[in-house]
Design a protein around this motif. Sequence first.
Motif, mmCIF file in Angstrom:
data_model
loop_
_atom_site.group_PDB
_atom_site.id
_atom_site.type_symbol
_atom_site.label_atom_id
_atom_site.label_comp_id
_atom_site.label_asym_id
_atom_site.label_seq_id
_atom_site.Cartn_x
_atom_site.Cartn_y
_atom_site.Cartn_z
ATOM 1 N N ARG A 128 -27.798 -36.824 -25.712
ATOM 2 C CA ARG A 128 -28.778 -37.474 -24.663
ATOM 3 C C ARG A 128 -29.284 -36.380 -24.035
ATOM 4 N N SER A 129 -28.857 -35.358 -23.535
ATOM 5 C CA SER A 129 -29.206 -34.293 -22.682
ATOM 6 C C SER A 129 -30.042 -32.967 -23.173
ATOM 7 N N GLU A 130 -29.272 -32.553 -24.250
ATOM 8 C CA GLU A 130 -29.643 -31.601 -24.891
ATOM 9 C C GLU A 130 -29.133 -31.452 -26.314
ATOM 10 N N PRO A 131 -29.823 -31.459 -27.614
ATOM 11 C CA PRO A 131 -29.132 -31.425 -28.800
ATOM 12 C C PRO A 131 -28.348 -30.209 -29.085
ATOM 13 N N ARG A 132 -27.260 -30.595 -29.618
ATOM 14 C CA ARG A 132 -26.069 -29.533 -30.194
ATOM 15 C C ARG A 132 -26.188 -29.315 -31.544
ATOM 16 N N SER A 133 -25.261 -28.361 -32.067
ATOM 17 C CA SER A 133 -25.253 -27.970 -33.467
ATOM 18 C C SER A 133 -23.876 -27.787 -33.959
ATOM 19 N N LEU A 134 -23.550 -28.064 -35.174
ATOM 20 C CA LEU A 134 -22.562 -27.565 -35.931
ATOM 21 C C LEU A 134 -22.856 -26.758 -37.032
ATOM 22 N N LEU A 135 -22.330 -25.366 -36.922
ATOM 23 C CA LEU A 135 -22.633 -24.480 -37.713
ATOM 24 C C LEU A 135 -21.453 -24.300 -38.689
ATOM 25 N N ILE A 136 -21.766 -24.393 -40.150
ATOM 26 C CA ILE A 136 -20.825 -23.929 -41.009
ATOM 27 C C ILE A 136 -21.126 -22.811 -41.894
ATOM 28 N N VAL A 137 -20.171 -21.937 -41.794
ATOM 29 C CA VAL A 137 -20.363 -20.516 -42.426
ATOM 30 C C VAL A 137 -19.356 -20.399 -43.685
ATOM 31 N N GLU A 138 -19.887 -20.114 -44.732
ATOM 32 C CA GLU A 138 -18.714 -19.988 -46.040
ATOM 33 C C GLU A 138 -18.419 -18.431 -46.156
ATOM 34 N N PHE A 139 -17.054 -18.307 -46.389
ATOM 35 C CA PHE A 139 -16.639 -17.243 -46.939
ATOM 36 C C PHE A 139 -15.859 -17.174 -48.097
ATOM 37 N N GLN A 140 -15.339 -15.848 -48.556
ATOM 38 C CA GLN A 140 -14.832 -16.070 -49.772
ATOM 39 C C GLN A 140 -13.542 -16.930 -50.119
ATOM 40 N N ASP A 141 -12.852 -16.897 -48.922
ATOM 41 C CA ASP A 141 -11.601 -17.980 -48.986
ATOM 42 C C ASP A 141 -11.653 -19.134 -48.076
ATOM 43 N N CYS A 142 -12.620 -19.137 -47.037
ATOM 44 C CA CYS A 142 -12.529 -20.460 -46.430
ATOM 45 C C CYS A 142 -13.865 -20.699 -45.739
ATOM 46 N N TYR A 143 -14.007 -21.612 -44.915
ATOM 47 C CA TYR A 143 -15.169 -21.862 -44.091
ATOM 48 C C TYR A 143 -14.795 -21.850 -42.739
ATOM 49 N N TYR A 144 -15.507 -21.315 -41.897
ATOM 50 C CA TYR A 144 -15.303 -21.026 -40.373
ATOM 51 C C TYR A 144 -16.441 -21.651 -39.825
ATOM 52 N N CYS A 145 -16.230 -22.619 -38.985
ATOM 53 C CA CYS A 145 -17.241 -23.470 -38.066
ATOM 54 C C CYS A 145 -17.253 -23.370 -36.914
ATOM 55 N N CYS A 146 -18.380 -23.438 -36.319
ATOM 56 C CA CYS A 146 -18.574 -23.101 -34.758
ATOM 57 C C CYS A 146 -19.359 -24.405 -34.279
ATOM 58 N N THR A 147 -19.047 -24.942 -33.033
ATOM 59 C CA THR A 147 -19.742 -25.757 -32.391
ATOM 60 C C THR A 147 -19.663 -25.606 -30.579
ATOM 61 N N HIS A 148 -20.513 -26.313 -29.989
ATOM 62 C CA HIS A 148 -20.442 -26.458 -28.395
ATOM 63 C C HIS A 148 -20.919 -27.892 -28.249
ATOM 64 N N LEU A 149 -19.735 -28.696 -27.971
ATOM 65 C CA LEU A 149 -20.203 -30.315 -27.806
ATOM 66 C C LEU A 149 -20.881 -30.520 -26.364
ATOM 67 N N SER A 150 -21.278 -31.665 -26.417
ATOM 68 C CA SER A 150 -21.870 -32.207 -25.407
ATOM 69 C C SER A 150 -21.315 -32.361 -24.069
ATOM 70 N N LEU A 151 -21.898 -32.736 -23.052
ATOM 71 C CA LEU A 151 -21.353 -32.791 -21.570
ATOM 72 C C LEU A 151 -20.966 -34.297 -21.572
ATOM 73 N N ASN A 152 -21.400 -34.935 -22.430
ATOM 74 C CA ASN A 152 -21.537 -36.656 -22.386
ATOM 75 C C ASN A 152 -20.240 -36.940 -23.247
ATOM 76 N N ALA A 153 -19.285 -37.597 -22.585
ATOM 77 C CA ALA A 153 -18.046 -38.009 -23.209
ATOM 78 C C ALA A 153 -18.363 -38.968 -24.569
ATOM 79 N N GLU A 154 -19.342 -39.755 -24.291
ATOM 80 C CA GLU A 154 -19.513 -40.603 -25.598
ATOM 81 C C GLU A 154 -20.149 -40.021 -26.696
#
Length: 271
Positions: A128-154
Amino acid sequence: MKHLLRTIILLAAATAVLVTPSCQSGSKAELRLMSYNVRNCRGLDDSVSFERVARIINDAAPDIVAVQELDSMTTRNPGQDVLGNLATLTGMYPTFAPSIDFAGGKYGIGMLSREKPLSHRRVPLPCRSEPRSLLIVEFQDCYYCCTHLSLNAEDRVTDVLIIIDELSKLDKPAFIAGDFNAEPQEEAMQLLAQHFAVFAKQPSATFPADKPSTEIDYICQYTATQPHAPAEVSNHHVIEPTESPDVDKASDHRPIVANVRFEKWVASMAE
Protein backbone atom coordinates in the motif's frame (compact mmCIF):
# COMPACT_ATOMS: atom_id res chain seq x y z
CA MET A 1 -11.07 -10.81 1.14
CA LYS A 2 -7.60 -11.42 2.51
CA HIS A 3 -8.64 -14.80 3.87
CA LEU A 4 -10.20 -15.78 0.53
CA LEU A 5 -6.97 -14.85 -1.26
CA ARG A 6 -4.99 -16.88 1.24
CA THR A 7 -7.21 -19.93 0.71
CA ILE A 8 -6.96 -19.72 -3.08
CA ILE A 9 -3.19 -19.35 -3.12
CA LEU A 10 -2.57 -22.11 -0.57
CA LEU A 11 -4.81 -24.48 -2.52
CA ALA A 12 -2.89 -23.66 -5.69
CA ALA A 13 0.42 -24.32 -3.93
CA ALA A 14 -0.84 -27.59 -2.47
CA THR A 15 -1.99 -28.91 -5.86
CA ALA A 16 1.39 -28.06 -7.39
CA VAL A 17 2.68 -31.39 -6.10
CA LEU A 18 0.39 -33.07 -8.64
CA VAL A 19 2.20 -31.43 -11.54
CA THR A 20 5.76 -31.51 -10.20
CA PRO A 21 7.98 -33.40 -12.69
CA SER A 22 9.00 -36.88 -11.60
CA CYS A 23 12.67 -36.92 -10.73
CA GLN A 24 15.41 -39.45 -10.37
CA SER A 25 18.16 -39.29 -7.78
CA GLY A 26 20.92 -36.94 -8.88
CA SER A 27 24.33 -35.84 -7.69
CA LYS A 28 24.89 -33.15 -5.08
CA ALA A 29 25.41 -29.45 -5.74
CA GLU A 30 27.02 -27.04 -3.32
CA LEU A 31 26.55 -23.28 -3.21
CA ARG A 32 27.48 -20.43 -0.91
CA LEU A 33 24.44 -18.14 -0.73
CA MET A 34 24.43 -14.58 0.58
CA SER A 35 21.84 -11.88 1.20
CA TYR A 36 22.62 -8.22 1.75
CA ASN A 37 20.43 -5.12 2.06
CA VAL A 38 23.06 -2.62 0.92
CA ARG A 39 20.95 0.60 1.23
CA ASN A 40 22.46 1.87 -2.02
CA CYS A 41 25.89 1.42 -0.43
CA ARG A 42 25.21 4.36 1.90
CA GLY A 43 26.63 3.51 5.27
CA LEU A 44 25.70 4.49 8.79
CA ASP A 45 28.43 7.13 8.49
CA ASP A 46 26.32 8.61 5.61
CA SER A 47 29.09 8.04 3.07
CA VAL A 48 28.43 6.17 -0.16
CA SER A 49 31.07 3.57 -0.98
CA PHE A 50 30.56 0.90 -3.61
CA GLU A 51 34.10 -0.30 -2.94
CA ARG A 52 33.38 -0.90 0.74
CA VAL A 53 30.29 -3.01 0.09
CA ALA A 54 32.01 -4.88 -2.75
CA ARG A 55 34.92 -5.69 -0.44
CA ILE A 56 32.50 -7.20 2.10
CA ILE A 57 30.95 -9.34 -0.63
CA ASN A 58 34.35 -10.41 -1.92
CA ASP A 59 35.50 -11.28 1.61
CA ALA A 60 32.49 -13.59 1.97
CA ALA A 61 33.23 -15.27 -1.41
CA PRO A 62 29.62 -16.20 -2.23
CA ASP A 63 28.40 -17.91 -5.38
CA ILE A 64 25.17 -15.88 -5.46
CA VAL A 65 24.05 -12.75 -3.60
CA ALA A 66 20.48 -11.52 -3.15
CA VAL A 67 20.75 -7.72 -2.95
CA GLN A 68 18.14 -5.24 -1.73
CA GLU A 69 17.70 -1.44 -1.94
CA LEU A 70 19.24 -0.55 -5.28
CA ASP A 71 19.03 2.66 -7.30
CA SER A 72 19.58 2.67 -11.03
CA MET A 73 20.26 6.04 -12.66
CA THR A 74 18.30 8.13 -10.14
CA THR A 75 18.95 11.71 -9.12
CA ARG A 76 19.51 10.41 -5.60
CA ASN A 77 22.64 8.66 -6.89
CA PRO A 78 23.27 10.64 -10.09
CA GLY A 79 24.46 8.56 -13.02
CA GLN A 80 24.99 5.48 -10.86
CA ASP A 81 23.82 1.92 -11.50
CA VAL A 82 24.42 0.61 -7.99
CA LEU A 83 24.12 -3.09 -8.86
CA GLY A 84 26.21 -2.60 -12.00
CA ASN A 85 28.95 -0.94 -9.95
CA LEU A 86 28.96 -3.83 -7.50
CA ALA A 87 29.04 -6.33 -10.39
CA THR A 88 32.14 -4.64 -11.82
CA LEU A 89 33.90 -4.61 -8.45
CA THR A 90 33.06 -8.24 -7.63
CA GLY A 91 33.37 -9.75 -11.11
CA MET A 92 29.83 -11.16 -10.90
CA TYR A 93 26.83 -11.13 -13.24
CA PRO A 94 24.14 -8.57 -12.29
CA THR A 95 20.38 -9.18 -12.55
CA PHE A 96 18.21 -6.19 -11.67
CA ALA A 97 14.47 -6.10 -10.90
CA PRO A 98 13.03 -2.58 -10.72
CA SER A 99 10.12 -2.24 -8.31
CA ILE A 100 9.26 1.43 -8.88
CA ASP A 101 10.10 4.42 -11.01
CA PHE A 102 12.00 6.76 -8.71
CA ALA A 103 13.80 10.11 -9.03
CA GLY A 104 14.28 9.89 -12.78
CA GLY A 105 15.40 6.25 -12.69
CA LYS A 106 14.48 2.95 -11.07
CA TYR A 107 14.61 1.50 -7.56
CA GLY A 108 14.43 -2.18 -6.70
CA ILE A 109 16.27 -5.38 -5.88
CA GLY A 110 18.78 -7.56 -7.66
CA MET A 111 21.20 -10.42 -7.70
CA LEU A 112 24.92 -10.98 -8.25
CA SER A 113 26.12 -14.40 -9.38
CA ARG A 114 29.31 -16.17 -10.44
CA GLU A 115 27.30 -18.26 -12.90
CA LYS A 116 25.51 -16.53 -15.75
CA PRO A 117 21.76 -16.90 -15.14
CA LEU A 118 19.71 -19.03 -17.54
CA SER A 119 16.64 -16.83 -17.09
CA HIS A 120 15.01 -14.41 -14.69
CA ARG A 121 11.54 -13.12 -13.97
CA ARG A 122 10.12 -10.33 -11.82
CA VAL A 123 6.85 -10.85 -9.95
CA PRO A 124 5.17 -7.68 -8.58
CA LEU A 125 4.18 -7.79 -4.91
CA PRO A 126 1.40 -5.49 -3.71
CA CYS A 127 2.18 -2.92 -1.06
CA ARG A 128 0.00 0.00 0.00
CA SER A 129 2.94 2.38 0.47
CA GLU A 130 5.52 1.25 -2.11
CA PRO A 131 5.28 -1.61 -4.64
CA ARG A 132 7.73 -4.46 -3.99
CA SER A 133 9.09 -7.34 -6.09
CA LEU A 134 10.01 -10.99 -6.11
CA LEU A 135 12.98 -11.73 -8.38
CA ILE A 136 13.25 -15.34 -9.55
CA VAL A 137 16.60 -16.20 -11.15
CA GLU A 138 17.23 -19.59 -12.76
CA PHE A 139 20.62 -21.29 -12.63
CA GLN A 140 21.79 -24.68 -13.83
CA ASP A 141 20.97 -26.52 -10.60
CA CYS A 142 18.50 -24.29 -8.77
CA TYR A 143 16.51 -21.10 -8.57
CA TYR A 144 17.63 -18.34 -6.24
CA CYS A 145 15.05 -15.70 -5.45
CA CYS A 146 15.33 -12.28 -3.87
CA THR A 147 12.72 -10.10 -2.19
CA HIS A 148 12.30 -7.07 0.07
CA LEU A 149 8.93 -7.17 1.80
CA SER A 150 6.68 -4.33 2.87
CA LEU A 151 6.88 -2.43 6.14
CA ASN A 152 3.16 -3.18 6.53
CA ALA A 153 2.42 -6.47 8.34
CA GLU A 154 -0.79 -7.24 6.42
CA ASP A 155 0.93 -6.65 3.09
CA ARG A 156 3.73 -9.01 4.12
CA VAL A 157 1.21 -11.81 4.63
CA THR A 158 -0.28 -11.21 1.19
CA ASP A 159 3.18 -11.12 -0.37
CA VAL A 160 4.21 -14.36 1.33
CA LEU A 161 1.13 -16.05 -0.13
CA ILE A 162 2.20 -14.93 -3.61
CA ILE A 163 5.76 -16.14 -2.98
CA ILE A 164 4.48 -19.56 -1.87
CA ASP A 165 2.40 -19.86 -5.03
CA GLU A 166 5.20 -18.75 -7.35
CA LEU A 167 7.87 -21.04 -5.90
CA SER A 168 5.52 -24.03 -5.87
CA LYS A 169 5.60 -23.90 -9.70
CA LEU A 170 9.38 -24.19 -10.07
CA ASP A 171 11.01 -27.34 -11.45
CA LYS A 172 14.34 -27.22 -9.55
CA PRO A 173 15.36 -26.72 -5.93
CA ALA A 174 14.33 -23.17 -5.01
CA PHE A 175 15.87 -20.85 -2.42
CA ILE A 176 14.79 -17.36 -1.43
CA ALA A 177 16.58 -14.66 0.54
CA GLY A 178 16.19 -11.05 1.43
CA ASP A 179 14.98 -8.44 3.85
CA PHE A 180 11.57 -9.69 4.99
CA ASN A 181 10.99 -6.84 7.46
CA ALA A 182 9.49 -9.41 9.84
CA GLU A 183 10.78 -11.13 12.94
CA PRO A 184 10.44 -14.93 13.25
CA GLN A 185 7.33 -14.85 15.47
CA GLU A 186 5.31 -12.63 13.12
CA GLU A 187 2.40 -13.95 11.04
CA ALA A 188 4.17 -13.63 7.69
CA MET A 189 7.18 -15.65 8.86
CA GLN A 190 5.01 -18.26 10.58
CA LEU A 191 3.09 -18.72 7.32
CA LEU A 192 6.33 -18.90 5.33
CA ALA A 193 7.70 -21.55 7.69
CA GLN A 194 4.80 -23.86 6.81
CA HIS A 195 6.12 -24.11 3.23
CA PHE A 196 9.83 -23.30 3.57
CA ALA A 197 12.80 -24.40 5.60
CA VAL A 198 13.87 -21.13 7.21
CA PHE A 199 17.57 -21.67 7.80
CA ALA A 200 18.60 -21.02 11.38
CA LYS A 201 21.71 -18.92 11.89
CA GLN A 202 23.99 -17.89 14.72
CA PRO A 203 24.08 -15.11 15.54
CA SER A 204 20.62 -14.33 14.19
CA ALA A 205 20.17 -10.54 14.51
CA THR A 206 20.88 -8.54 11.34
CA PHE A 207 19.62 -5.02 12.08
CA PRO A 208 20.83 -2.38 12.81
CA ALA A 209 24.31 -3.02 11.48
CA ASP A 210 26.24 -1.31 14.28
CA LYS A 211 24.47 -3.16 17.12
CA PRO A 212 22.25 -5.91 15.67
CA SER A 213 19.22 -6.66 17.83
CA THR A 214 16.51 -7.70 15.33
CA GLU A 215 16.33 -10.64 12.91
CA ILE A 216 14.65 -9.60 9.64
CA ASP A 217 17.00 -11.00 6.96
CA TYR A 218 16.71 -14.67 5.97
CA ILE A 219 17.78 -17.42 3.59
CA CYS A 220 15.14 -20.12 3.04
CA GLN A 221 14.38 -23.13 0.85
CA TYR A 222 10.96 -23.97 -0.55
CA THR A 223 10.19 -27.52 0.65
CA ALA A 224 6.41 -28.00 0.60
CA THR A 225 6.11 -29.90 -2.68
CA GLN A 226 9.72 -30.58 -3.63
CA PRO A 227 10.47 -34.27 -4.18
CA HIS A 228 13.86 -34.42 -2.43
CA ALA A 229 15.11 -33.80 1.08
CA PRO A 230 15.88 -30.24 2.19
CA ALA A 231 19.39 -28.95 1.68
CA GLU A 232 22.13 -29.57 4.19
CA VAL A 233 23.04 -26.17 5.62
CA SER A 234 26.33 -25.32 7.26
CA ASN A 235 28.14 -22.19 8.38
CA HIS A 236 25.01 -20.03 8.19
CA HIS A 237 25.68 -16.81 10.04
CA VAL A 238 25.60 -13.04 10.15
CA ILE A 239 28.92 -11.60 8.98
CA GLU A 240 30.92 -9.99 11.80
CA PRO A 241 33.54 -7.19 11.67
CA THR A 242 36.19 -9.78 12.57
CA GLU A 243 35.49 -11.41 9.19
CA SER A 244 35.13 -8.25 7.14
CA PRO A 245 35.99 -4.75 8.38
CA ASP A 246 33.32 -2.05 8.00
CA VAL A 247 30.43 -4.54 7.94
CA ASP A 248 29.08 -2.74 11.02
CA LYS A 249 28.72 0.55 9.12
CA ALA A 250 28.73 -0.10 5.35
CA SER A 251 24.90 -0.36 5.35
CA ASP A 252 22.16 -0.36 7.98
CA HIS A 253 21.89 -4.18 7.71
CA ARG A 254 24.46 -6.91 8.27
CA PRO A 255 24.76 -9.44 5.43
CA ILE A 256 24.14 -13.15 5.97
CA VAL A 257 25.79 -16.13 4.29
CA ALA A 258 25.09 -19.89 4.19
CA ASN A 259 26.70 -22.93 2.63
CA VAL A 260 24.05 -25.26 1.20
CA ARG A 261 24.43 -28.76 -0.21
CA PHE A 262 21.44 -30.17 -2.07
CA GLU A 263 20.46 -32.91 -4.46
CA LYS A 264 20.24 -32.00 -8.12
CA TRP A 265 17.02 -32.87 -9.86
CA VAL A 266 17.25 -35.17 -12.86
CA ALA A 267 13.93 -35.35 -14.71
CA SER A 268 12.76 -38.88 -15.33
CA MET A 269 12.00 -39.91 -18.91
CA ALA A 270 9.60 -42.57 -17.71
CA GLU A 271 5.89 -41.82 -17.99
